[in-house]
Motif scaffolding. Structure first.
Motif, PDB file in Angstrom:
ATOM      1  N   THR A 162      92.905   4.663  -8.751  1.00  0.00           N
ATOM      2  CA  THR A 162      91.516   5.829  -8.345  1.00  0.00           C
ATOM      3  C   THR A 162      91.791   5.910  -7.038  1.00  0.00           C
ATOM      4  OG1 THR A 162      91.234   5.271 -10.140  1.00  0.00           O
ATOM      5  CG2 THR A 162      90.102   7.680  -8.750  1.00  0.00           C
ATOM      6  N   ILE A 163      91.944   6.873  -6.189  1.00  0.00           N
ATOM      7  CA  ILE A 163      91.449   7.782  -4.590  1.00  0.00           C
ATOM      8  C   ILE A 163      90.478   8.479  -5.355  1.00  0.00           C
ATOM      9  CG2 ILE A 163      92.286   8.031  -2.986  1.00  0.00           C
ATOM     10  CD1 ILE A 163      94.838   6.532  -3.414  1.00  0.00           C
ATOM     11  N   ASP A 164      89.343   8.426  -4.121  1.00  0.00           N
ATOM     12  CA  ASP A 164      88.247   9.948  -4.415  1.00  0.00           C
ATOM     13  C   ASP A 164      89.084  10.762  -3.382  1.00  0.00           C
ATOM     14  OD1 ASP A 164      86.224  11.271  -3.928  1.00  0.00           O
ATOM     15  OD2 ASP A 164      84.514   9.387  -4.474  1.00  0.00           O
ATOM     16  N   LYS A 165      88.675  11.809  -4.078  1.00  0.00           N
ATOM     17  CA  LYS A 165      88.812  12.899  -3.356  1.00  0.00           C
ATOM     18  C   LYS A 165      88.645  13.256  -2.188  1.00  0.00           C
ATOM     19  CE  LYS A 165      90.773  15.879  -6.851  1.00  0.00           C
ATOM     20  NZ  LYS A 165      90.796  17.534  -6.976  1.00  0.00           N
ATOM     21  N   LYS A 166      87.678  12.485  -1.445  1.00  0.00           N
ATOM     22  CA  LYS A 166      87.089  12.950  -0.243  1.00  0.00           C
ATOM     23  C   LYS A 166      87.899  12.569   0.860  1.00  0.00           C
ATOM     24  CE  LYS A 166      82.268  12.468  -2.559  1.00  0.00           C
ATOM     25  NZ  LYS A 166      80.814  11.241  -2.536  1.00  0.00           N
ATOM     26  N   GLU A 167      88.659  11.319   0.601  1.00  0.00           N
ATOM     27  CA  GLU A 167      89.625  11.085   0.840  1.00  0.00           C
ATOM     28  C   GLU A 167      90.957  11.863   1.336  1.00  0.00           C
ATOM     29  OE1 GLU A 167      89.903   7.536   2.614  1.00  0.00           O
ATOM     30  OE2 GLU A 167      88.414   6.525   1.464  1.00  0.00           O
ATOM     31  N   LEU A 168      91.012  13.067   0.043  1.00  0.00           N
ATOM     32  CA  LEU A 168      91.807  13.705   1.231  1.00  0.00           C
ATOM     33  C   LEU A 168      92.221  14.865   1.904  1.00  0.00           C
ATOM     34  CD1 LEU A 168      92.935  14.629  -3.176  1.00  0.00           C
ATOM     35  CD2 LEU A 168      94.420  12.902  -1.446  1.00  0.00           C
ATOM     36  N   PRO A 169      93.070  15.650   2.460  1.00  0.00           N
ATOM     37  CA  PRO A 169      92.137  16.726   3.472  1.00  0.00           C
ATOM     38  C   PRO A 169      91.582  18.364   2.579  1.00  0.00           C
ATOM     39  CG  PRO A 169      94.663  16.576   3.427  1.00  0.00           C
ATOM     40  CD  PRO A 169      94.058  15.584   2.359  1.00  0.00           C
ATOM     41  N   SER A 170      90.628  18.351   2.660  1.00  0.00           N
ATOM     42  CA  SER A 170      89.627  19.821   2.271  1.00  0.00           C
ATOM     43  C   SER A 170      90.631  21.135   1.248  1.00  0.00           C
ATOM     44  CB  SER A 170      88.866  20.060   3.545  1.00  0.00           C
ATOM     45  OG  SER A 170      89.478  20.743   4.217  1.00  0.00           O
ATOM     46  N   THR A 220      99.227  20.667  -7.358  1.00  0.00           N
ATOM     47  CA  THR A 220     100.060  19.420  -7.735  1.00  0.00           C
ATOM     48  C   THR A 220     100.184  18.767  -6.636  1.00  0.00           C
ATOM     49  OG1 THR A 220     101.435  20.494  -9.594  1.00  0.00           O
ATOM     50  CG2 THR A 220     102.341  18.315  -8.368  1.00  0.00           C
ATOM     51  N   ILE A 221      99.824  17.317  -5.990  1.00  0.00           N
ATOM     52  CA  ILE A 221      99.968  17.178  -4.994  1.00  0.00           C
ATOM     53  C   ILE A 221     101.034  15.979  -4.834  1.00  0.00           C
ATOM     54  CG2 ILE A 221      98.239  14.724  -4.154  1.00  0.00           C
ATOM     55  CD1 ILE A 221      96.450  16.040  -5.221  1.00  0.00           C
ATOM     56  N   ASP A 222     101.853  15.975  -4.076  1.00  0.00           N
ATOM     57  CA  ASP A 222     102.344  14.854  -3.915  1.00  0.00           C
ATOM     58  C   ASP A 222     102.512  14.219  -2.729  1.00  0.00           C
ATOM     59  OD1 ASP A 222     105.124  15.088  -1.323  1.00  0.00           O
ATOM     60  OD2 ASP A 222     105.558  15.848  -3.545  1.00  0.00           O
ATOM     61  N   PRO A 223     103.503  12.593  -2.550  1.00  0.00           N
ATOM     62  CA  PRO A 223     102.340  11.489  -2.177  1.00  0.00           C
ATOM     63  C   PRO A 223     102.423  12.151  -0.934  1.00  0.00           C
ATOM     64  CG  PRO A 223     103.853  11.228  -3.817  1.00  0.00           C
ATOM     65  CD  PRO A 223     103.931  12.598  -4.253  1.00  0.00           C
ATOM     66  N   ILE A 224     102.927  12.799  -0.019  1.00  0.00           N
ATOM     67  CA  ILE A 224     102.596  13.335   1.017  1.00  0.00           C
ATOM     68  C   ILE A 224     101.669  13.555   1.845  1.00  0.00           C
ATOM     69  CG2 ILE A 224     104.405  15.445   1.092  1.00  0.00           C
ATOM     70  CD1 ILE A 224     105.885  14.042   3.736  1.00  0.00           C
ATOM     71  N   GLN A 225     100.893  13.997   0.508  1.00  0.00           N
ATOM     72  CA  GLN A 225      99.891  15.304   1.131  1.00  0.00           C
ATOM     73  C   GLN A 225      98.301  13.900   1.131  1.00  0.00           C
ATOM     74  OE1 GLN A 225     100.455  17.519  -2.669  1.00  0.00           O
ATOM     75  NE2 GLN A 225      99.720  19.554  -0.692  1.00  0.00           N
ATOM     76  N   ILE A 226      98.468  12.659   0.281  1.00  0.00           N
ATOM     77  CA  ILE A 226      97.603  12.112   0.598  1.00  0.00           C
ATOM     78  C   ILE A 226      97.244  10.878   1.769  1.00  0.00           C
ATOM     79  CG2 ILE A 226      96.482   9.447  -0.165  1.00  0.00           C
ATOM     80  CD1 ILE A 226      97.527  10.527  -3.160  1.00  0.00           C
ATOM     81  N   PRO A 227      96.687  10.939   2.440  1.00  0.00           N
ATOM     82  CA  PRO A 227      96.908  10.212   4.102  1.00  0.00           C
ATOM     83  C   PRO A 227      96.866   8.636   3.426  1.00  0.00           C
ATOM     84  CG  PRO A 227      94.924  11.413   3.576  1.00  0.00           C
ATOM     85  CD  PRO A 227      95.417  11.645   2.033  1.00  0.00           C
ATOM     86  N   GLU A 228      97.273   7.886   4.049  1.00  0.00           N
ATOM     87  CA  GLU A 228      97.906   7.363   3.917  1.00  0.00           C
ATOM     88  C   GLU A 228      97.182   6.211   4.188  1.00  0.00           C
ATOM     89  OE1 GLU A 228     100.815   6.132   7.179  1.00  0.00           O
ATOM     90  OE2 GLU A 228     102.363   7.039   6.057  1.00  0.00           O
ATOM     91  N   LYS A 229      95.825   5.313   5.102  1.00  0.00           N
ATOM     92  CA  LYS A 229      94.489   5.511   4.987  1.00  0.00           C
ATOM     93  C   LYS A 229      93.915   5.447   3.884  1.00  0.00           C
ATOM     94  CE  LYS A 229      94.888   5.127  10.369  1.00  0.00           C
ATOM     95  NZ  LYS A 229      93.999   5.470  11.452  1.00  0.00           N
ATOM     96  N   ALA A 230      94.290   6.278   2.645  1.00  0.00           N
ATOM     97  CA  ALA A 230      93.357   6.504   1.583  1.00  0.00           C
ATOM     98  C   ALA A 230      92.701   5.118   1.092  1.00  0.00           C
ATOM     99  CB  ALA A 230      94.122   7.228   0.973  1.00  0.00           C
ATOM    100  N   LYS A 231      91.356   5.134   0.740  1.00  0.00           N
ATOM    101  CA  LYS A 231      91.301   3.781   0.009  1.00  0.00           C
ATOM    102  C   LYS A 231      91.639   3.926  -0.825  1.00  0.00           C
ATOM    103  CE  LYS A 231      88.292   2.419   3.765  1.00  0.00           C
ATOM    104  NZ  LYS A 231      87.440   3.075   4.442  1.00  0.00           N
ATOM    105  N   ILE A 232      91.697   3.129  -2.145  1.00  0.00           N
ATOM    106  CA  ILE A 232      91.796   2.637  -3.415  1.00  0.00           C
ATOM    107  C   ILE A 232      90.363   2.798  -4.243  1.00  0.00           C
ATOM    108  CG2 ILE A 232      91.992   0.831  -5.390  1.00  0.00           C
ATOM    109  CD1 ILE A 232      94.826   0.544  -3.432  1.00  0.00           C
ATOM    110  N   LYS A 233      89.767   3.468  -4.944  1.00  0.00           N
ATOM    111  CA  LYS A 233      88.277   3.137  -5.562  1.00  0.00           C
ATOM    112  C   LYS A 233      88.406   2.517  -6.929  1.00  0.00           C
ATOM    113  CE  LYS A 233      84.578   6.384  -7.094  1.00  0.00           C
ATOM    114  NZ  LYS A 233      84.476   7.597  -7.375  1.00  0.00           N
ATOM    115  N   TYR A 234      89.625   2.729  -7.428  1.00  0.00           N
ATOM    116  CA  TYR A 234      89.415   1.832  -8.624  1.00  0.00           C
ATOM    117  C   TYR A 234      90.959   1.922  -9.101  1.00  0.00           C
ATOM    118  CZ  TYR A 234      85.114   4.131 -10.087  1.00  0.00           C
ATOM    119  OH  TYR A 234      84.080   5.322 -10.080  1.00  0.00           O
TER     120      TYR A 234
END
Length: 185
Positions: A149-157, A166-180
């Motif tokens: 689980t990644i917090d949406k605060k890690e995603l682009p606004s 629909t979120i594609d893996p390329i849209q998630i920043p590589e530095k996004a941290k795991i929350k759970y």
């Protein structure tokens, strides 16, 4: 001749019985087990599996509600290690259906832990599915029965407030941290 054969058999048995088995890493996560905890471990076996830790069972009160009771595992210093959810509430013969990882020492064979980033997940596993929830994004990896689980605060606004996107893996920043981090059996 019989004594020689008997002696050789005894020596072989001693050598094979003395070979040391590799100890199980208590923090290693694989598809069907986490340390000594397996997908077939029952609730009543938890005290033996976590003999060096504290097992805390919370009973909600009404056994007829059918609610799942979370079983918490703490180490001796009081640090929370795991949250276990049995398949059947209040049933000591029930197996564990899901495990939430709360300690960063737990890691997969490919070294993914709570300290990892989305890039680490993407580089080491095939992403099976991405679910867009209200405040989080859940990245599923069927190879190890895990969901990150990644917090949406890690995603682009542009993706934070659109639950229909629909979120594609390329849209998630590589530095996004795991929350759970959860394992499902």
């Amino acid at each position: 001749m019989k004594n020689t054969i008997f002696t050789i058999l005894i020596v072989i048995m001693l050598i094979t019985s003395c070979s040391k088995e590799k100890p199980v890493d208590p923090f290693l996560i694989k598809k069907h087990h986490i340390g000594l905890l397996t997908d077939s471990t029952t609730v009543k076996e938890l005290d033996a599996v976590f003999s060096n830790d504290s097992v805390v069972r919370y009973v909600a009160g009404d056994e007829f509600t059918g609610s799942v009771n979370i079983i918490e595992i703490f180490d001796k210093s009081g640090k929370k290690l795991l949250d276990l959810s049995p398949k059947e509430a209040l049933d000591s013969t029930s197996v564990i259906s899901s495990v939430r990882i709360n300690d960063e020492r737990y890691r997969t064979e490919k070294n993914i832990s709570l300290l990892s980033t989305f890039k680490d997940i993407k580089d080491n596993y095939k992403i099976s599915k991405i679910d867009n929830l209200i405040n989080t994004v859940v990245v599923s990896v069927n190879e190890i029965n895990a969901s990150f689980t990644i917090d949406k605060k890690e995603l682009p606004s542009s993706l934070r407030f659109d639950m229909d996107a629909t979120i594609d893996p390329i849209q998630i920043p590589e530095k996004a941290k795991i929350k759970y981090f959860m394992i499902h059996w």
